[in-house]
Design a protein around this motif. Structure first.
Motif, PDB file in Angstrom:
ATOM      1  N   LYS A 214       8.511  -3.833  -5.923  1.00 56.38           N
ATOM      2  CA  LYS A 214       7.322  -4.646  -5.575  1.00 56.38           C
ATOM      3  C   LYS A 214       7.283  -5.915  -6.430  1.00 56.38           C
ATOM      4  CE  LYS A 214       2.266  -4.106  -5.170  1.00 56.38           C
ATOM      5  NZ  LYS A 214       1.959  -3.530  -3.856  1.00 56.38           N
ATOM      6  N   PHE A 215       7.565  -5.773  -7.712  1.00 56.87           N
ATOM      7  CA  PHE A 215       7.583  -6.950  -8.579  1.00 56.87           C
ATOM      8  C   PHE A 215       8.670  -7.927  -8.136  1.00 56.87           C
ATOM      9  CE2 PHE A 215       9.317  -9.251 -12.257  1.00 56.87           C
ATOM     10  CZ  PHE A 215       8.195  -9.958 -12.640  1.00 56.87           C
ATOM     11  N   ILE A 216       9.838  -7.393  -7.839  1.00 54.33           N
ATOM     12  CA  ILE A 216      10.958  -8.253  -7.422  1.00 54.33           C
ATOM     13  C   ILE A 216      10.616  -8.984  -6.121  1.00 54.33           C
ATOM     14  CG2 ILE A 216      13.332  -8.197  -6.522  1.00 54.33           C
ATOM     15  CD1 ILE A 216      13.796  -5.893  -8.648  1.00 54.33           C
ATOM     16  N   ALA A 217      10.109  -8.252  -5.135  1.00 55.08           N
ATOM     17  CA  ALA A 217       9.805  -8.882  -3.844  1.00 55.08           C
ATOM     18  C   ALA A 217       8.688  -9.916  -3.981  1.00 55.08           C
ATOM     19  CB  ALA A 217       9.428  -7.812  -2.821  1.00 55.08           C
ATOM     20  N   SER A 218       7.659  -9.591  -4.765  1.00 57.15           N
ATOM     21  CA  SER A 218       6.551 -10.537  -4.965  1.00 57.15           C
ATOM     22  C   SER A 218       7.046 -11.789  -5.661  1.00 57.15           C
ATOM     23  CB  SER A 218       5.460  -9.918  -5.848  1.00 57.15           C
ATOM     24  OG  SER A 218       4.964  -8.749  -5.281  1.00 57.15           O
ATOM     25  N   THR A 219       7.842 -11.581  -6.701  1.00 59.74           N
ATOM     26  CA  THR A 219       8.344 -12.704  -7.483  1.00 59.74           C
ATOM     27  C   THR A 219       9.306 -13.547  -6.648  1.00 59.74           C
ATOM     28  OG1 THR A 219       8.034 -11.449  -9.503  1.00 59.74           O
ATOM     29  CG2 THR A 219       9.595 -13.265  -9.604  1.00 59.74           C
ATOM     30  N   MET A 220      10.116 -12.892  -5.819  1.00 60.01           N
ATOM     31  CA  MET A 220      11.024 -13.648  -4.952  1.00 60.01           C
ATOM     32  C   MET A 220      10.219 -14.532  -4.001  1.00 60.01           C
ATOM     33  SD  MET A 220      14.105 -12.977  -5.957  1.00 60.01           S
ATOM     34  CE  MET A 220      14.632 -14.220  -4.803  1.00 60.01           C
TER      35      MET A 220
ATOM     36  N   MET B 260      -3.311  -8.939  -0.493  1.00 71.35           N
ATOM     37  CA  MET B 260      -2.079  -8.176  -0.318  1.00 71.35           C
ATOM     38  C   MET B 260      -1.937  -7.753   1.139  1.00 71.35           C
ATOM     39  SD  MET B 260      -0.962  -8.208  -3.498  1.00 71.35           S
ATOM     40  CE  MET B 260       0.337  -6.978  -3.615  1.00 71.35           C
ATOM     41  N   VAL B 261      -0.777  -8.028   1.708  1.00 75.18           N
ATOM     42  CA  VAL B 261      -0.480  -7.604   3.077  1.00 75.18           C
ATOM     43  C   VAL B 261       0.845  -6.848   3.043  1.00 75.18           C
ATOM     44  CG1 VAL B 261      -0.023  -8.354   5.438  1.00 75.18           C
ATOM     45  CG2 VAL B 261      -1.687  -9.604   4.042  1.00 75.18           C
ATOM     46  N   ASP B 262       0.810  -5.614   3.487  1.00 71.37           N
ATOM     47  CA  ASP B 262       2.021  -4.793   3.537  1.00 71.37           C
ATOM     48  C   ASP B 262       2.722  -4.727   2.173  1.00 71.37           C
ATOM     49  OD1 ASP B 262       3.576  -3.051   4.954  1.00 71.37           O
ATOM     50  OD2 ASP B 262       4.773  -4.574   5.966  1.00 71.37           O
ATOM     51  N   GLY B 263       1.913  -4.667   1.126  1.00 72.55           N
ATOM     52  CA  GLY B 263       2.470  -4.452  -0.207  1.00 72.55           C
ATOM     53  C   GLY B 263       2.772  -5.698  -1.011  1.00 72.55           C
ATOM     54  N   LEU B 264       2.636  -6.871  -0.377  1.00 72.50           N
ATOM     55  CA  LEU B 264       2.996  -8.109  -1.088  1.00 72.50           C
ATOM     56  C   LEU B 264       1.900  -9.168  -0.964  1.00 72.50           C
ATOM     57  CD1 LEU B 264       6.737  -8.455   0.006  1.00 72.50           C
ATOM     58  CD2 LEU B 264       5.850  -7.584  -2.171  1.00 72.50           C
TER      59      LEU B 264
ATOM     60  N   LEU C   4       7.518   2.210  -0.288  1.00 74.46           N
ATOM     61  CA  LEU C   4       7.466   2.506  -1.726  1.00 74.46           C
ATOM     62  C   LEU C   4       6.713   1.441  -2.516  1.00 74.46           C
ATOM     63  CD1 LEU C   4      11.197   3.626  -2.134  1.00 74.46           C
ATOM     64  CD2 LEU C   4       9.248   4.927  -1.243  1.00 74.46           C
ATOM     65  N   ILE C   5       6.475   0.277  -1.889  1.00 80.81           N
ATOM     66  CA  ILE C   5       5.784  -0.803  -2.612  1.00 80.81           C
ATOM     67  C   ILE C   5       4.329  -0.927  -2.179  1.00 80.81           C
ATOM     68  CG2 ILE C   5       7.956  -2.116  -2.802  1.00 80.81           C
ATOM     69  CD1 ILE C   5       6.581  -4.156  -0.793  1.00 80.81           C
ATOM     70  N   GLN C   6       3.857  -0.001  -1.348  1.00 77.91           N
ATOM     71  CA  GLN C   6       2.521  -0.157  -0.768  1.00 77.91           C
ATOM     72  C   GLN C   6       1.400   0.116  -1.757  1.00 77.91           C
ATOM     73  OE1 GLN C   6       1.937  -1.402   2.359  1.00 77.91           O
ATOM     74  NE2 GLN C   6       4.159  -1.685   2.417  1.00 77.91           N
ATOM     75  N   ALA C   7       0.365  -0.653  -1.620  1.00 77.29           N
ATOM     76  CA  ALA C   7      -0.906  -0.498  -2.348  1.00 77.29           C
ATOM     77  C   ALA C   7      -0.756  -0.842  -3.831  1.00 77.29           C
ATOM     78  CB  ALA C   7      -1.479   0.902  -2.169  1.00 77.29           C
ATOM     79  N   GLU C   8      -1.901  -1.060  -4.471  1.00 75.99           N
ATOM     80  CA  GLU C   8      -1.896  -1.542  -5.841  1.00 75.99           C
ATOM     81  C   GLU C   8      -2.749  -0.647  -6.736  1.00 75.99           C
ATOM     82  OE1 GLU C   8      -2.765  -3.835  -3.160  1.00 75.99           O
ATOM     83  OE2 GLU C   8      -0.580  -3.883  -3.089  1.00 75.99           O
ATOM     84  N   LEU C   9      -2.460  -0.682  -8.010  1.00 74.27           N
ATOM     85  CA  LEU C   9      -3.367  -0.115  -8.996  1.00 74.27           C
ATOM     86  C   LEU C   9      -3.671  -1.261  -9.949  1.00 74.27           C
ATOM     87  CD1 LEU C   9      -4.672   2.624  -9.829  1.00 74.27           C
ATOM     88  CD2 LEU C   9      -2.893   2.782 -11.561  1.00 74.27           C
ATOM     89  N   SER C  10      -4.852  -1.841  -9.788  1.00 74.27           N
ATOM     90  CA  SER C  10      -5.172  -3.040 -10.577  1.00 74.27           C
ATOM     91  C   SER C  10      -5.152  -2.730 -12.059  1.00 74.27           C
ATOM     92  CB  SER C  10      -6.564  -3.561 -10.215  1.00 74.27           C
ATOM     93  OG  SER C  10      -6.631  -3.797  -8.852  1.00 74.27           O
TER      94      SER C  10
END
Lengths: 407, 407
Positions: free
Chosen positions: B160-166, A395-399, B386-392
């Motif tokens: 975050k889901f939208i941007a990742s999926t895009m 993950m880089v910058d959230g993505l 708002l999309i930063q970091a993850e919670l696995s």
């Protein structure tokens, strides 16, 4: 020193097709290949002399790790079928000439059924003209419909995404206190492997999918409607998984039934509602319940943020095994996966004559589909090991970060 | 000892609405609440005396951790608007009687616009009858359309889901060497916040989305077609993000335009093609290119396997802050997020009078939408933190594990 290598990707992308590319590249370099070329847009691009020296693109270990996590075909893809050898030798001569110019001794092609056809024809032609180039097929397809191999790289990750997403859709679908019917459409025109993966959602923490319809069995709309009515009648919310490829008895796809009414758009272009949309609308009209149609669409084959580590490792390994076999002299073969043990799950690679694999479609055995519109535990036990473990995205910058050949 | 607490969830689910529930539950218990009840299916369920003692359901820290990662409303949801107080005091008397029976002193409601309306009316009625029950709203909505608050919990994870999926769809869409147009439909009837998140895909490793259309601006089909033609004319593949809510000048939704042709199915049920499907078909018919329509559909609001840790933490915190404020005597308020610094991003919670929040819709400022069918860097800078970091997810046997109130 070993001669030069070329590798291409073809057909529909998967989440892990680049892991196979990484496997070919790294193993070829480790085993002493001079140059490893990547053909752009498969054989079609090669015919236009579109290729790159992969060492100029994949420079570091982090590049390899990004490549393994990059969905779709890094090298680009094509949908191109080579002509029959007897009909057009020119195309073949052109390809072999380009390969000779590049001093290629090893040719790897990562793809599904059609791509294995390419390996078959090129290796056949190689025999005819006495070429010493080795041709090896590296299997991939989310559809899991290749013959001989226990399963195909790409399937496990798609199955994991489908099962995970179904769990989430089920949680979402059961949230209200009135019945609601969700119909989820999953890829697979002729084989139901992907749709069957929806069965994995059921477990200690999830009610699971209620009904599963696969293209291997004739779809009976009246029976389907009765099953839904029965469940909705209990006041329950229902989640149904259907293959896009389900067909009624006369051979028409379910999505073609909507076509009975004159549905052309303003441009005279015939529109087909999807299978899920058609069924959801039918349920809504018949029972007055709220319905939702969801198509998992392209996401099934490119959701690299949710891959199976088992799958991604096997995808790498089939690429590596293809290189090893070719370097040891094999040609006209496909690397296949052989499950040597179910519990604990263990899979090894073998090579297999491409003539027995190309153009053959593997479907779900009918005895794995139950009469109450579900699948057997045998089928679930077959799929379950393939979705195990994860390879977290970088993950880089959230993505999730990918490797992009153009940037 | 503090009195009893009740908490409910309402409206459309999000990936992190249960993190707010966890925040309310844990903070209330930590701060000495005797009992914490959960109403099932919101106020509608409460009217039927449907509730649970949450301590019997959420027993361990691992339960809390699973709850934070469980999509959709753990307690079930409802779409129920309380009557105007002047029109129907009976419903209110009934609710307050049930609350009194349970010795409730603190009432928390997690939801969007409609749910804040519930808090407004209940706290108003409480004042009228001189009740000492404290009412607090806890905001959630993937739509990000609540007033006053900098953003809403739930939005960051959906973005975050939208941007990742895009990013994945773009990789998939650019794989062939001929132009292909992908139209992706994203949720949002009136506000384009979710669709705007597609802009985050563009970066060092990704070409990004080509065109973005939001409901805040009138959609001009001719202009749209010309823009697509211009790009396709260059031989490029194009990926377009559209809000489901885009409208043409006369006020009709784009998806209503397909309706011009008599499109009813066999049951006389009027079918609407989606916005993306309508536009993709139009492009295909006009320019003869391959098109794909993708609806992200329900997945946008329930993809708990790809949440933003920033979002999930803030969702927990607004729940906790609501408890703290109520225990300190506040009522008739909503917890809002206030961005105190952009770089480094820092957000705190405040409370705000519910009358200034309920039923008001926050849209994207027009100056954040560019004339060339994209969004400004200001908008991207607003969303990015708002999309930063993850919670696995907690993975069990290959799939994300959830907490299920029924199992």
């Amino acid at each position: 020193m070993i001669g030069n290598v070329i590798v291409g990707q073809s057909g529909g992308p998967t989440s892990v097709i680049n892991s196979s590319l990484a496997g070919v590249f790294k193993t070829a370099k480790d085993r002493g290949a001079k140059k490893v070329y990547g053909m752009l847009h498969g054989v079609k691009g090669l015919l236009d002399k579109q290729y790159v020296d992969l060492s100029e693109k994949i420079k570091t270990d982090i590049d390899i790790d990004l490549l393994k996590r990059t969905p779709s075909s890094y090298l680009g893809s094509c949908r191109y079928k080579l002509p029959e050898i007897g009909e057009d030798r020119e195309t073949y001569d052109k390809i072999f000439k380009i390969l000779d110019e590049l001093e290629i001794k090893y040719f790897f092609y990562i793809g599904g059924n059609d791509s294995m056809d390419t390996i078959k024809k090129l290796s056949d032609y190689g025999l005819i003209i006495n070429s010493d180039i080795r041709f090896m097929g590296v299997p991939k397809t989310i559809d899991n419909d290749l013959a001989v191999t226990d399963h195909t790289p790409g399937y496990g990750s798609a199955a994991k995404f489908i099962a995970s997403t179904m769990k989430e859709i089920i949680r979402d679908g059961l949230v209200y206190d009135y019945p609601q019917v969700t119909v989820v459409e999953i890829m697979g025109r002729n084989a139901g492997w992907l749709t069957a993966a929806a069965a994995l959602a059921r477990g200690e923490d999830c009610e699971g999918v209620d009904l599963i319809y696969l293209p291997e069995k004739v779809f009976d709309i009246d029976h389907f409607m009765a099953r839904v009515e029965e469940k909705v009648g209990d006041g329950r919310s229902v989640v149904v998984a259907v293959s896009e490829g389900i067909k009624v008895e006369d051979g028409r796809y379910v999505f073609e039934l909507a076509d009975h009414v004159e549905f052309v758009d303003a441009f005279g272009h015939k529109q087909l509602a999807g299978t899920a949309k058609f069924l959801a609308d039918k349920i809504g009209a018949a029972y007055g319940v709220k319905t939702r149609a969801i198509e998992l669409a392209t996401l099934q084959r490119c959701a690299a943020h949710m891959t199976s580590r088992t799958d991604i490792t096997e995808a790498f390994n089939v690429g590596g095994a293809a290189v090893k076999a070719a370097f040891e002299g094999e040609s006209g073969k496909v690397v296949v996966l052989k499950r040597v043990c179910d519990d604990p799950y263990m899979c090894i690679t073998e090579t297999h004559d491409v003539h027995q694999i190309a153009n053959i479609e593997k479907k779900i055995p009918l005895e794995w589909i139950t009469d109450d519109d579900y699948v057997t535990m045998d089928l679930i036990h077959y799929i379950r090991p393939l979705i195990q473990a994860e390879l977290s995205p970088i993950m880089v910058d959230g993505l999730p970060r990918h490797l992009n050949i153009n940037m």
